[in-house]
Design a protein around this motif. Structure first.
Motif, short mmCIF file in Angstrom:
data_model
loop_
_atom_site.label_atom_id
_atom_site.label_comp_id
_atom_site.label_asym_id
_atom_site.label_seq_id
_atom_site.Cartn_x
_atom_site.Cartn_y
_atom_site.Cartn_z
N GLU A 82 89.74 32.36 22.25
CA GLU A 82 91.05 32.87 22.66
C GLU A 82 91.12 32.88 24.18
OE1 GLU A 82 92.35 36.44 20.64
OE2 GLU A 82 90.83 36.14 19.08
N ILE A 83 92.23 32.38 24.72
CA ILE A 83 92.44 32.30 26.17
C ILE A 83 93.82 32.85 26.50
CG2 ILE A 83 92.75 30.71 28.11
CD1 ILE A 83 90.56 28.99 26.98
N ALA A 84 93.88 33.69 27.49
CA ALA A 84 95.16 34.27 27.91
C ALA A 84 96.09 33.20 28.44
CB ALA A 84 94.93 35.34 28.96
N ALA A 85 97.39 33.39 28.18
CA ALA A 85 98.40 32.39 28.56
C ALA A 85 98.41 32.10 30.05
CB ALA A 85 99.77 32.86 28.10
N THR A 86 98.01 33.08 30.86
CA THR A 86 98.05 32.89 32.31
C THR A 86 96.83 32.16 32.86
OG1 THR A 86 97.05 35.08 32.55
CG2 THR A 86 99.46 34.95 32.66
N ARG A 87 95.86 31.91 32.02
CA ARG A 87 94.65 31.23 32.49
C ARG A 87 94.91 29.74 32.67
NH1 ARG A 87 91.05 34.77 34.34
NH2 ARG A 87 89.37 33.27 33.93
N SER A 88 93.99 29.07 33.32
CA SER A 88 94.14 27.65 33.62
C SER A 88 94.01 26.80 32.35
CB SER A 88 93.09 27.23 34.64
OG SER A 88 92.98 25.83 34.72
N GLU A 89 94.76 25.70 32.34
CA GLU A 89 94.62 24.75 31.22
C GLU A 89 93.24 24.13 31.20
OE1 GLU A 89 96.24 20.75 31.30
OE2 GLU A 89 97.23 21.25 33.20
N VAL A 105 95.93 30.69 22.16
CA VAL A 105 96.48 31.18 23.43
C VAL A 105 97.16 32.52 23.17
CG1 VAL A 105 98.04 30.71 25.35
CG2 VAL A 105 96.77 28.83 24.28
N THR A 106 96.81 33.51 23.99
CA THR A 106 97.32 34.87 23.78
C THR A 106 98.14 35.36 24.97
OG1 THR A 106 95.35 35.91 24.72
CG2 THR A 106 95.31 35.42 22.36
N GLU A 107 99.02 36.30 24.67
CA GLU A 107 99.79 36.98 25.70
C GLU A 107 99.77 38.46 25.36
OE1 GLU A 107 103.50 35.34 27.91
OE2 GLU A 107 104.21 36.43 26.14
N ARG A 108 99.26 39.25 26.30
CA ARG A 108 99.04 40.68 26.05
C ARG A 108 98.20 40.89 24.79
NH1 ARG A 108 104.48 40.58 27.66
NH2 ARG A 108 104.85 41.55 29.69
N ALA A 109 97.18 40.06 24.66
CA ALA A 109 96.21 40.12 23.56
C ALA A 109 96.79 39.75 22.21
CB ALA A 109 95.57 41.52 23.49
N ARG A 110 98.03 39.22 22.18
CA ARG A 110 98.62 38.78 20.92
C ARG A 110 98.74 37.26 20.93
NH1 ARG A 110 103.86 42.00 19.12
NH2 ARG A 110 103.32 40.76 17.27
N PRO A 111 98.38 36.58 19.81
CA PRO A 111 98.45 35.11 19.78
C PRO A 111 99.89 34.62 19.86
CG PRO A 111 97.93 35.98 17.60
CD PRO A 111 97.87 37.14 18.54
N ILE A 112 100.13 33.65 20.73
CA ILE A 112 101.48 33.10 20.87
C ILE A 112 101.53 31.62 20.49
CG2 ILE A 112 102.12 34.74 22.67
CD1 ILE A 112 101.69 32.43 24.71
N GLY A 113 100.39 30.98 20.34
CA GLY A 113 100.38 29.57 19.99
C GLY A 113 98.96 29.04 19.97
N ALA A 114 98.81 27.80 19.50
CA ALA A 114 97.50 27.19 19.36
C ALA A 114 97.49 25.81 19.99
CB ALA A 114 97.11 27.10 17.88
N VAL A 115 96.32 25.41 20.47
CA VAL A 115 96.13 24.07 21.03
C VAL A 115 95.05 23.39 20.21
CG1 VAL A 115 95.67 22.74 23.10
CG2 VAL A 115 96.57 25.07 23.30
N SER A 116 95.37 22.26 19.58
CA SER A 116 94.40 21.55 18.76
C SER A 116 93.63 20.54 19.60
CB SER A 116 95.09 20.84 17.60
OG SER A 116 95.95 19.82 18.10
#
Length: 558
Positions: A82-89, A105-116
């Motif tokens: 899990e990586i915070a949305a504000t972190r680098s790609e 990918v998380t925002e405020r510790a909640r999942p907002i999407g996935a990268v395959s």
């Protein structure tokens, strides 16, 4: 006119959030596989979340293909980074390059999407050239170069896989004569050309799209068509279909075996889509998906063997996947022949007790019979398995390692369970009878041996025992029995009489059973010190011939 100054645009770092295009759907904790898959399809989600855990849609599809519709979907959760949305790609790409199938990918510790993994490119290449040149013998390198060149000449690609990549990465000595090469193309067709070029013989296995070339210089080269697999029943051999090397690596058992190196390239870069090199560094075994052991339960035996040989450990998630597979026993489609083949490979290891011990602690012998239990007696005997085998071999006796291991595993099992295990492994006819006889008579034979008052009686107690039987008597006995076995086998080495059958008939012993009986009595006399040379044996035979007793060994037939 003055040239216009080139406009400079700033480099924009979009961050992890920009890559999070995969949908994540929420799921109730008690949802079944069937319910979860309906949800995934309805929401077009690649990941489902249950609390703080995640399930990949592709794992639900596997479960559906195996008929596990009613299984709780929560059994298929797997660890995902899990990586915070504000972190680098770059951090997302690093995780994917390290073998993660999906990054959350998380925002405020909640999942907002996935990268395959398929959404971004691979990491920087790593060359295997120096390692391969250092660890592969020159004849092997030469043979592999021929395979690579012949493949390239026909528009195919050839890849080293398995131990040929794993062991050089570990920088351990080369230790196999079986060379596995995956071909993107028609492997059986290429194999004929390879056999001709290397002066080898060819065997083709059409069902599995493979061929073997036995060469005089480097042993066997297995050429395997790059393929994907579909398992339609738990424990059954899969249906195979040609595919690319990436798909081929993703069908394999463990990440450390899901690496490849393309032959015929100057750099010989490592292909490592599942993060095998990280697991090699961490000395861990990790399966590729949660149903790996369910699809092929023989991977449980393989895991124990690799862990014991390499000094690795199964990671926590892999142990959980193994436990799930063992909860689903029995596996009617899993053949006894395949399990015996895995037992043979374990027995061939330098210290098979390590692998057998791991299997016992995991409860893996339930694959042989759901009622099977790993007893303390079996554990103790397995620790001495290699010693028993070596003891018999040192005395010139051949030992069937699998039969000896099976006898050991049956220690402490009720008779009906023991019989079921032996039959489950495919033993039938004379091998089955031999196994049951050795197991049932060990105590009786041991008692006769210990109670024998003479050398001839001790040797006679062992009549009919082959090398495996002797090794089992040694393994199943205590110190006193082992000492008696040592003594009896030493005595048996000098038990044979000097006189032979033709000598006896020349002295007047009738042809037929009488010759065998006299030879047996001569053996006993020699063991007990009543005769020591040819002259004494001849005198004893003449004495027997003068005996008037019609029941004597020299009585005429008819």
């Amino acid at each position: 006119m003055m040239a216009r100054r080139e406009h400079v645009y700033p480099q924009v770092e979009p961050g992890a959030a920009a890559l999070a295009t995969g949908v994540i759907a929420r799921l109730d904790r008690g949802a079944s596989v069937a319910t979860a898959l309906r949800t995934a399809r309805k929401r077009d989600a690649i990941v489902l979340s249950i609390g703080e855990a995640f399930i990949l849609r592709e794992d639900l599809v596997r479960a559906e293909a195996l008929g596990l519709h009613d299984l709780r979907a929560a059994a298929l959760t797997r660890p995902l980074p899990e990586i915070a949305a504000t972190r680098s790609e770059i951090e997302v790409r690093r995780e994917l390059a390290g073998g993660a199938p999906v990054v959350i990918v998380t925002e405020r510790a909640r999942p907002i999407g996935a990268v395959s993994a398929g959404a971004v490119g691979s990491g920087a290449p790593v060359s295997m050239k120096a390692r391969l040149e250092r660890r592969l013998p020159a004849p092997v390198r030469d043979a592999l170069r021929v395979v690579g060149d012949l493949a390239a000449a026909r528009g195919m690609r050839a890849y080293l896989v398995g131990g040929l990549v794993r062991d050089p990465w570990l920088d351990v000595p080369f230790r196999t004569n079986d060379l596995d090469v995956v071909i993107e193309g028609d492997a059986p067709a290429l194999a004929g050309t390879v056999a001709a070029a290397l002066g080898g013989s060819l065997r083709v296995h059409e069902r599995f799209l493979t061929a073997s070339v036995d060469t005089p210089s480097v042993g066997r080269i297995d050429l395997i068509t790059s393929r994907c697999e579909r398992y339609e029943r738990r424990g059954e051999l899969p249906r195979v279909m040609p595919a690319g090397i990436q798909q081929d690596l993703r069908r394999r058992d463990f990440t450390i075996n899901a690496m490849a190196v393309e032959l015929g390239t100057s750099s010989m870069d490592l292909l490592d889509p599942m993060g095998g090199r990280n697991d090699l560094t961490r000395k861990r075994l990790r399966v590729l998906h949660p149903l790996s052991f369910v699809e092929d339960p023989t991977r449980i035996f393989r895991a124990a063997r690799y862990a014991a040989r390499l000094g690795f450990a199964l990671d926590r998630w892999t142990r959980r996947c193994q436990a799930l597979a063992l909860e689903l026993v029995p596996y009617p489609a899993l053949s006894g022949q395949r399990m015996v083949a895995e037992l043979e490979r374990i027995v061939a290891e330098a210290d098979p007790a390590l692998a057998f011990g791991q299997l016992g602690r995991a409860g893996a012998f339930r694959l042989l019979d759901a009622r099977s239990r790993f007893s303390a007696g079996a554990r103790a005997r397995l620790a001495a398995l290699a010693a028993a085998r070596d003891w018999a071999v040192e005395r010139g006796r051949a030992v069937d390692g699998v039969e000896l291991a099976v006898l050991t595993l049956l220690t402490g099992q009720p008779p009906d369970v023991a019989r079921a295990v032996v039959r489950r492994l495919g033993f039938a006819g004379e091998p089955l009878e031999r196994l049951e006889r050795m197991r049932e008579t060990s105590t009786e034979v041991g008692s006769r041996l210990l109670g024998a008052a003479s050398a001839s009686a001790r040797v006679k107690a062992l009549d009919g025992q082959d090398g495996t039987g002797l090794a089992w008597l040694w393994l199943d006995g205590d110190g006193a029995r082992r000492a008696a076995l040592d003594r009896a086998t030493r005595e048996a080495e000098t038990a044979g009489p000097v006189l032979r059958g033709n000598d006896l008939m020349a002295l007047g012993v009738p042809r037929g059973p009488a010759v065998a009986r006299v030879l047996e009595q001569l053996r006993e006399a020699r063991l007990d010190g009543r005769v020591s040379d040819r002259k004494a044996e001849t005198a004893l035979v003449r004495q027997w011939l003068r005996m008037p007793d019609p029941d004597s060994v020299t009585a005429k037939e008819g």
